[in-house]
Each structure stands twice: as C-alpha cells, then as structure tokens.
Design an enzyme around this catalytic site. Structure first.
Site, short mmCIF file in Angstrom:
data_model
loop_
_atom_site.label_atom_id
_atom_site.label_comp_id
_atom_site.label_asym_id
_atom_site.label_seq_id
_atom_site.Cartn_x
_atom_site.Cartn_y
_atom_site.Cartn_z
N TRP A 363 32.86 22.60 20.72
CA TRP A 363 32.24 21.39 21.27
C TRP A 363 33.30 20.42 21.78
O TRP A 363 32.99 19.52 22.56
CB TRP A 363 31.33 20.71 20.23
CG TRP A 363 32.03 19.96 19.12
CD1 TRP A 363 33.01 20.44 18.31
CD2 TRP A 363 31.76 18.62 18.70
NE1 TRP A 363 33.38 19.47 17.38
CE2 TRP A 363 32.63 18.36 17.61
CE3 TRP A 363 30.89 17.63 19.11
CZ2 TRP A 363 32.64 17.13 16.94
CZ3 TRP A 363 30.89 16.42 18.43
CH2 TRP A 363 31.76 16.17 17.38
N ASP A 364 34.54 20.60 21.34
CA ASP A 364 35.64 19.77 21.80
C ASP A 364 35.65 19.66 23.33
O ASP A 364 35.96 18.61 23.90
CB ASP A 364 36.99 20.37 21.37
CG ASP A 364 37.07 20.70 19.90
OD1 ASP A 364 36.06 21.15 19.33
OD2 ASP A 364 38.16 20.55 19.32
N GLU A 501 31.99 18.32 8.55
CA GLU A 501 31.85 19.68 8.05
C GLU A 501 32.08 19.80 6.55
O GLU A 501 32.06 20.91 6.01
CB GLU A 501 32.80 20.61 8.81
CG GLU A 501 32.40 20.75 10.28
CD GLU A 501 33.48 21.36 11.16
OE1 GLU A 501 33.15 21.77 12.28
OE2 GLU A 501 34.65 21.39 10.73
N LYS A 614 34.41 14.15 6.57
CA LYS A 614 35.60 14.70 7.23
C LYS A 614 36.00 13.89 8.45
O LYS A 614 37.17 13.64 8.70
CB LYS A 614 35.31 16.16 7.63
CG LYS A 614 36.47 16.86 8.32
CD LYS A 614 36.09 18.29 8.67
CE LYS A 614 37.24 19.03 9.34
NZ LYS A 614 36.89 20.43 9.67
N GLN A 615 35.01 13.50 9.25
CA GLN A 615 35.25 12.80 10.50
C GLN A 615 33.99 12.06 10.91
O GLN A 615 32.96 12.15 10.26
CB GLN A 615 35.67 13.79 11.58
CG GLN A 615 34.59 14.84 11.88
CD GLN A 615 35.00 15.84 12.93
OE1 GLN A 615 35.67 15.49 13.89
NE2 GLN A 615 34.62 17.10 12.75
#
Length: 787
Positions: A363-364, A501, A614-615
C-alpha cells in the site's frame, strides 16, 4: 611491448570533464572514509544507489570488498526458484573493476586508505569515487570512477575509470567484465537464493556479452559491454578475455609510469526478453552497443544531463534558511526521480535499491509514493496505476481464492497481482510465526482506488477513468460488498488488520471501515455520473463485468450504514471494536536517538493486549480525508493516539508530521519531519543496509507540500493553509493540476502564487479559509497570516 609517452596531465574529453564536474555542495551526498563492517558497507551501497526507474544499481565499491552487497535490479523482473515466494531478482552486474600489481589486489579491506570518498551528485545522477590506497608493499595508487545509468535511455549505462600510480612504475593489470555470479539474500545470515543460470557468453577484443535466464519464469537478461583504454590514445596495452565460472572478464595490462593517469571507459547495454525477442537479444544488444560507441559518449552524456535538468525543473523544492532540511529533502526527491517507472510498472517498498521486502508492492505505493508522481510527472503516475489495472486478473483470483466476489488487490504483489505475501516467518530461535497480513490487511484494496481517484481529480484524465479506472473501482467495490457482514442496521468488516499491525484479527478497524465507506460511495457516484454523461461507455464496462443498478444501490446502502465507533464526548474514534477496553499505556521514555521505548512489562509478544500501536491508524484515516473531520476531532485524536504510538514503521513519522501541522502541534511536527527526511541518511531504523524506505521518501515530499505548504485540492479549487518554521526564510514548490502548473512561494509575510496554463482560466483559491478568485498566467501576492 613498447611503452607510449604520456604527459602528467592526461586530457579527458570535454564531455567527460562536464560529467566529472561536481554540482554545488547542496546537491552532493558525500560519504568519506571506509569502515570494514558489513553494515557500514551496505548502508553506503543503499544510500548511493543510481538509476533511471528501470535499471538501478546499488552504490557498491568497484572491487567488491568482503561484506559488500552490490546489486543491479531491473523493474518487473521477479522469480521464485527456491524462495518461498517470487521476489525481485538481483541481475548480473557490469561495474566490477579490480586493479592488481605484482599479484596484489588494491582493495580497501587489505590496503590502507590514505583517502577515500564516494560522492553522489544528485543533480546529475552520477556516482563519483576517489580512493588513494597504500598496499602492504608500500605502493600507492589513486583510483577514481564516475558511473551512471542514463536517464534518457533506460537500457544504457556508463563508467569512467582513472588509475594513477603515485610512487611506482611497472605493469598494472585492470580487470572488469560482466558478473553473473549473483545471488539473492536468503532469510538466514549468509543464506542465498540463485535465480539465474548462464545461457550464453561471447567475447571479442572490444566487446563482451553475457546472457542469463531466470530459473522459473525463463526471463532472459542480456548484457553487452565495451571496455577500452581511452587515454592516452594509441597507448600500447595487452587485452585478454577470461572466464571464471559465471563471471566474464577482460584483463587489460598497461606498463604504467609513476604519476601518469590512465583513463578507461566502459559502456553497457542491458536488455531483457520482455522488450526483445530472445533470439534477437544478442544481435540487438551488440548493435546497440556499437551504435553508441560510433556516435560517441559525449552525446549520450549531454542527453542524460538534459534529462536530469528537466526533471529537477519540475520536481525541485527550495527551502531557504534550513540547509539540513533542504539537503535531506533533495535526497528524498532524488530517490523518487530514479525510481519512477518509464513503462507500466509499480514501485516496491524498497524501491530498486535492494530486494528488501522481496521487491514486493504494498500500500506504500498508492498512499505514500504515487502523489509525488501525480503532481509532478502524471505520465509516470499513469504507468503505476496501469500496473494495477494489468494485474486485475490476479486480484480477481485473490478474491475467488478467499471465497469473495470481485477483485481483491494483494497485500504483497509482484508479477501477476496474485498475493505473494510469505505465509510464515522463521525466527532464529526456531519458532515459526504465521503472517496474517496477506489474509487480513485488506485496506490495500481501497488504498489502490484512493490512488485512482486522486490521479483523476488532479489530472482530469477522463480517458484513463473510462478505459481502466471504472473497472478497477467497480470490481473492488464488488469485493467489499461480498466481504462486509450485516449486523442489525449496520455493516461490519470483521477479522482484519489495520495499518497498526500490532493488533491482528480485529473487527471494524476505523481506517479500513472509513476508506471502504468512501470507496463504495465513490463507486455509486461514478456510476451515477457516467449514467448521465457517458452512458455508452458505462454500458460497455457494465456489460463486461455484469454490473446492474441493484448492485450499485447495495453499495450505497453499505456505505451509508458502515459501522464507525465515535465518542462525541471525547471526540475520539475507537481504532477497532474493543480497543478502549485494552490495558492503557503511554510512551514516556526514549532512547539516546529519541526512539520511543516500550513501557516496562510490555514486549512484542504481549503488546497486542495494550493500546500501544505500531503506527498511525486513526490518524491515517483523518490525514487521507482531511475535509471529513472537524479541527476539534483531529486535535483530540492526535493528542490521544500520538502518545501511544511506538513508531515501529518507517511510514509513521511522516503521517504524524502532517497531522501535527494540521492540528497546530508544530514543534512535534517539525521533529517528525526531520526524522522521516533523515530516516535513511542517518540510518534511524538501523536497517538502511537492506534498502531505501520508499514510503518515508514519499512521505517526506508530502510533508513539505501538504504539511508545511498546506496544499490540497478540494473539488475544483486550490486550498492553501501553509505554515513556515521560524528558521525557514521561504519555501518554494511547483505542482501540476489539470494541465496547469502551480508555482507557490511562501514567506513569513506573504504568499506568492502563479498558475500557468495555455489559455486563461479563472479558479477559486481558499487561503486560511478566505476565498480568492484567481486568473491563470498572473502572479498574486497574498497575505501569510497563521493563527
């Protein structure tokens, strides 16, 4: 052999002088000194990658010292062989050079470096190297190279080599060739995977040819190269071709004089059977090589430099007053420029700087990388989206294999679009961890469509929408309609992984549910728009995929009734069902590099039982859809989630930088921006040796343009809400918008904007919520008034 005479100052052709002349320091990345550690060597190799978006090469030292991980990568060349899944193939290298005197090789691992520096000229796309060695016998030699992959010609590469014996005279043997002895990195240390086998070697006095074939896919890769002593002209030397297994080498022996410089040139042509029939590859590559030699390198270098100049004219961003930020930003833009595909293809999570993440597409690409190309090089963006269209059949198989309808884009994608996410990760302590992202991180499906919609909105390319986009939007919407579950009056998406994640198998992840809601409504609106304005094309697409009005109405119903957990009192969106009932921790401690430290008692085996993430997840949702949330909602969620984020992903810092700017947390935002812009340059995550972090690179550009520049497009209007850090004197950037060029310069007292187009157009601009009606081809000076 008789030795020719040579003046102390060997004359290099004018075009080569131009090539060797370095740009000003602001355009240079210098890496001085040499450390023998494998990590240090490989970090430099990643950072000094050169390329043109089709053919990229790591910045390895020519003599390939122990610990190196040199490599050349070609866009779209994947193979499986003994690997768990297909992966990007390391291709044969042509930049190896070694220098021998009296049986001793000049190498930084065995000689003392009196001076060593590699310099990447980002403005010209050239990697320079200068080393002065002293070998164990006291002989001192200076070795200089300049190499590049031509930006105007994706199949062509060039290298200049200069050798100067500083304190001795005598025979010098110089080896270079085509190195087919290349292997991909395995999972365990020192484990390798072989994807290529030798098909053909041809040699002549003035050329060399190597052809190899991937073991599973059968893709042929051909390399032809010339290697000659360019200066002094007509200098007597001996040439001997040699073969060492799958390495083909030409050896040139010169009787060198102390203090004289000997200049060599190497020209390489790289072809694959994807661009040429296998039976014609030898003839085509040799003919191409001979043509380039006859026409001269001067012309090719000039065309290369002109191509780079055009790219920087489009893409350069100027920050006045902050040299460190300016240099880091230019480096990140350079990485984007050398990775833009020239044909329908996509960009992997590590670019073409290594086979990290197996070279797969995530997806980056659509969320972090694609926007740069949409706003700067729309044709390149189109190529990237055509990759998604061309892999639609694979996406259909993914959906079918999982029991769903429509098309499901893979979490990790390669040649066909079928999912190639590894199923297991084997740890050194001998336990096996199942990887769930390929089965559950389904937001990728709508991330791709987000990229399609942004491309259309910015470029106005309706033909792409008709020919490709509609089918992509509708088939992926069909997938979601089969994926959701109805629970009472609302629809849910269960057992997913969001961008965070750390938490797997969750239900109703906010990011996923919101982007799916948007996606399904977009599909409905596009169908309705086409019904009114282009019924014939809609009928053709609908007939092809069996689409009917009833299905469209279902999509709207799901969109309107998608579950989202929102607390109007706290203004917080719950990241997923049950998130707020998890044990609460906040990040309070940081290490010496200012990296977050997990609270005592929390580790990666139990972190899923906590609210630590995580983010960015909820914040990612707000960042992608800034006009859908109030300023109060954004601020509340930023303050809540930011202090619970461990930033264990390279994608995280840029999102927090942009959201920090959006909610007025500017000091934090600048800190996050510097982290993302320096992520690889300072090896912040200590894994740059495995390749460049593509998402952080794209996020750096977005943070400057979207964040500090405050730039966005809403419907048919430009929106500006900039903020300059105190040390920045000004910020200048340029973007393309529907065949117009938008030039913006922001100062602390004013904003200068010029929209250029072929004909005069009027358009609205929202600046700090005040609307101005502007006319193209006229420069405006507007007030800078940050609240």
């Amino acid at each position: 052999m008789e030795q020719g005479s040579l003046s102390n100052k060997t004359k290099v052709p004018a075009a080569i002088e131009q090539l060797l002349s370095l740009s000003s320091d602001e355009w240079l990345l210098r890496r001085k000194g040499f450390r023998k550690s494998e990590k240090s060597i490989q970090v430099n190799e990643s950072l000094l990658t050169i390329g043109n978006g089709y053919l990229n090469m790591r910045g390895s030292l020519e003599e390939l010292p122990p610990g190196h991980y040199g490599g050349m990568y070609i866009s779209g060349i994947y193979d499986k062989s003994e690997a768990a899944v297909e992966e990007l193939v390391k291709c044969p290298m042509w930049t190896d050079v070694s220098v021998w005197v009296e049986g001793h090789k000049f190498c930084l691992s065995t000689c003392k470096a009196l001076f060593h520096e590699q310099i990447l000229d980002m403005r010209k796309g050239v990697l320079h190297r200068r080393t002065t060695y002293r070998n164990p016998h006291g002989k001192i030699l200076t070795f200089e190279t300049a190499r590049l992959v031509f930006m105007h010609d994706e199949n062509l590469g060039y290298m200049l080599v200069k050798i100067t014996p500083m304190n001795f005279s005598g025979p010098i043997r110089v080896f270079t060739g085509l190195n087919g002895e290349v292997y991909n990195r395995g999972y365990f240390p020192h484990e390798t995977v072989k994807h290529l086998h030798l098909e053909r070697v041809e040699r002549g006095k003035t050329f060399m040819y190597l052809e190899m074939k991937t073991r599973e896919q059968g893709i042929r890769i051909a390399e032809a190269a010339s290697w000659k002593l360019e200066s002094p002209r007509n200098y007597h030397h001996r040439v001997e071709p040699r073969i060492y297994g799958e390495k083909f080498t030409n050896e040139i022996t010169i009787d060198a004089e102390k203090g004289n410089t000997y200049v060599f040139e190497k020209l390489a042509v790289v072809l694959t059977c994807q661009a040429a029939e296998a039976c014609t590859m030898f003839k085509r590559s040799i003919c191409r090589l001979k043509h380039c030699i006859r026409s001269g390198v001067r012309e090719q270098i000039q065309l290369h430099l002109e191509a780079w100049e055009r790219k920087w004219q489009h893409a350069d961003i100027v920050i006045q007053g902050d040299e460190k930020a300016q240099h880091a930003l230019r480096y990140n833009i350079y990485q984007l420029l050398i990775n833009g595909p020239k044909k329908p293809a996509s960009i992997g999570a590590k670019f073409l700087s290594s086979e990290g993440y197996l070279g797969h597409i995530f997806w980056d690409t659509e969320i972090f990388i694609l926007p740069f190309f949409i706003y700067n090089f729309p044709e390149t963006a189109r190529n990237m989206l055509l990759y998604r269209y061309n892999t639609l059949e694979g996406a259909k198989k993914n959906a079918e294999n999982n029991g769903y309808s429509g098309a499901k884009y893979a979490w990790e994608s390669a040649t066909t679009g079928e999912d190639v996410t590894p199923r297991f990760a084997t740890k050194l302590e001998r336990n096996i961890r199942l990887i769930y992202t390929g089965m559950e991180e389904d937001h990728i499906v709508s991330d791709v469509i987000y990229g399609v919609e942004k491309y259309f909105r910015v470029t106005g390319d309706e033909q792409f929408l008709i020919d490709h986009g509609l089918e992509m939007v509708f088939l992926t919407a069909r997938f979601w309609a089969s994926r959701v579950e109805k629970n009472g009056s609302c629809y849910e998406i269960r057992c997913v992984i969001g961008p965070d994640e750390f938490h797997e198998h969750v239900s109703n992840n906010a990011y996923t549910n919101f982007i799916v809601r948007w996606h399904l409504k977009l599909a409905y609106l596009l169908y309705s728009y086409m019904q009114k304005n282009n019924a014939a094309n809609l009928e053709e697409v609908a007939g092809k995929i069996g689409l009917h009005q009833a299905e469209i109405d279902t999509w709207l119903d799901i969109s309107c009734n998608m579950k989202l957990n929102y607390d109007p009192e706290t203004k917080l969106y719950e990241q997923f069902d049950g998130y707020f009932s998890l044990k609460d921790y906040v990040i309070e401690a940081f290490d010496r590099k200012n990296h977050p430290l997990l609270p005592r008692g929390v580790n990666f085996r139990n972190i899923h039982l906590t609210r630590l993430i995580k983010q960015a997840d909820v914040l990612a949702m707000m960042l992608l859809f800034p006009h859908a949330f109030s300023d109060e909602d954004k601020l509340a969620n930023f303050d809540f989630y930011e202090q619970r984020t461990a930033h264990k992903s390279s994608l995280s810092h840029c999102m927090h930088a942009m959201m920090g700017l959006a909610v007025g947390r500017r000091s934090k935002a600048y800190s996050y921006f510097m982290k993302t812009s320096l992520l690889d340059l300072e090896n912040i995550h200590e894994n740059t040796a495995l390749g460049i972090h593509a998402a952080a690179v794209g996020g750096t550009w977005q943070t400057v343009v979207y964040g500090f520049g405050g730039f966005s497009i809403k419907s048919d209007r430009l929106v500006l809400k900039p903020w300059l850090p105190k040390k920045w004197e000004s910020l200048s950037f340029r973007v393309h918008w529907k065949k117009r060029t938008v030039d913006v310069t922001i100062y602390h007292d004013r904003i200068s904007i010029l929209v250029t187009s072929d004909s005069e157009h009027s358009f609205p601009l929202s600046l700090y919520r005040k609307t101005y009606n502007l006319v193209s081809n006229k420069r405006y000076e507007l007030p800078y008034c940050v609240g």
